[in-house]
Write an enzyme that holds these catalytic residues in place. Sequence first.
Site, PDB file in Angstrom:
ATOM      1  N   VAL A  98      -5.427   8.018   6.006  1.00 42.87           N
ATOM      2  CA  VAL A  98      -4.141   7.685   6.625  1.00 42.87           C
ATOM      3  C   VAL A  98      -2.960   8.159   5.792  1.00 42.87           C
ATOM      4  CG1 VAL A  98      -5.107   5.710   7.856  1.00 42.87           C
ATOM      5  CG2 VAL A  98      -4.106   5.360   5.589  1.00 42.87           C
ATOM      6  N   ARG A 117       0.833  -1.204   0.000  1.00 42.11           N
ATOM      7  CA  ARG A 117       0.000   0.000   0.000  1.00 42.11           C
ATOM      8  C   ARG A 117       0.868   1.255   0.000  1.00 42.11           C
ATOM      9  NH1 ARG A 117      -4.323   0.845   4.339  1.00 42.11           N
ATOM     10  NH2 ARG A 117      -4.841   2.551   2.906  1.00 42.11           N
ATOM     11  N   HIS A 146      -7.592   8.019  12.044  1.00 44.15           N
ATOM     12  CA  HIS A 146      -7.353   6.600  11.775  1.00 44.15           C
ATOM     13  C   HIS A 146      -5.875   6.252  11.677  1.00 44.15           C
ATOM     14  CE1 HIS A 146     -11.676   6.116   9.976  1.00 44.15           C
ATOM     15  NE2 HIS A 146     -11.660   6.234  11.289  1.00 44.15           N
ATOM     16  N   CYS A 181       3.982  -3.468  22.683  1.00 33.66           N
ATOM     17  CA  CYS A 181       4.105  -2.459  23.738  1.00 33.66           C
ATOM     18  C   CYS A 181       3.676  -1.065  23.295  1.00 33.66           C
ATOM     19  CB  CYS A 181       5.536  -2.416  24.281  1.00 33.66           C
ATOM     20  SG  CYS A 181       6.769  -1.748  23.128  1.00 33.66           S
ATOM     21  N   CYS A 214       5.120  -0.556  17.787  1.00 28.41           N
ATOM     22  CA  CYS A 214       5.160  -1.950  18.216  1.00 28.41           C
ATOM     23  C   CYS A 214       3.751  -2.460  18.475  1.00 28.41           C
ATOM     24  CB  CYS A 214       6.024  -2.092  19.466  1.00 28.41           C
ATOM     25  SG  CYS A 214       6.066  -3.787  20.108  1.00 28.41           S
TER      26      CYS A 214
END
Length: 266
Positions: A116, A79, A131, A142, A139
């Site tokens: 996005v 993408r 979004h 975490c 990550c």
Amino acid sequence: MLAELSPALIAEVKLAAKLLKTKQRICLLTGAGISAESGIPTFRDKQTGLWENYTAEELATPEAFARDPKLSWSWYQWRRQSVADKKPNPAHHALAQWQYDSQTSAQQLTLITQNVDDLHEQSGSTVTHLHGNLWRNRCNQCGVPHQNHARDSYDNDNTVQFEDTLITCSHCDGYIRPDIVWFGEALPMKEWQIAEDAANNCEVFISIGTSSIVYPAAGLAQLAKQNGAHVIEINPNPTRNTIVDITLAEKAGIILPLLVQEMTQL
């Protein structure tokens, strides 16, 4: 340029310009339609090439990443590669100009996007992403942001590299994922609060390239309407919605430059 539109649409553009000229607090929400005008496919579009047998829902969920992180990561790298050369269109530039002009006027513009991509940033706008951002990683375990954003990886020809090798977090060894809100995930609290506050306090809410009956756009538009704001929709395929006061049924790349120009002439 107004002469190129139908008389009815010209009247609506002039009406919207007069309304906006008298208001101070404007909330603008952009959706997939504005990016589509720059050639970026929407999630509703059928996947192509290697991905034609998949749906976006099969690749953009926490469950999909847990099941096959390499597959999901590879799709996002594809993408990124497919949109890396896309540029802002006249709608993005008009919003950036309007936002710039507002610095010396009485208007307060809050620009929110469901997209996005970074086309708003490329055009010079300050924008809040509901979004997430395609060009950022974090990550999956975490949540720590990954220091190497995809747009920062160039080869000797100054082109972006899109390696699909999985990356692990230096803090916890979890897999790095795109910093995107996937299906089934909550919107980021800080960004949603900005959007909610802007909709709650605006005098005019403008929905651009997104349906005003699909959430979260619908929720923000309804919130604005409940607090006395006027609602304007810019969409070539407008939705039938009783909360919309002015409908500008044309592409944003055509309407927004004309609307901004019309406001400067009042």
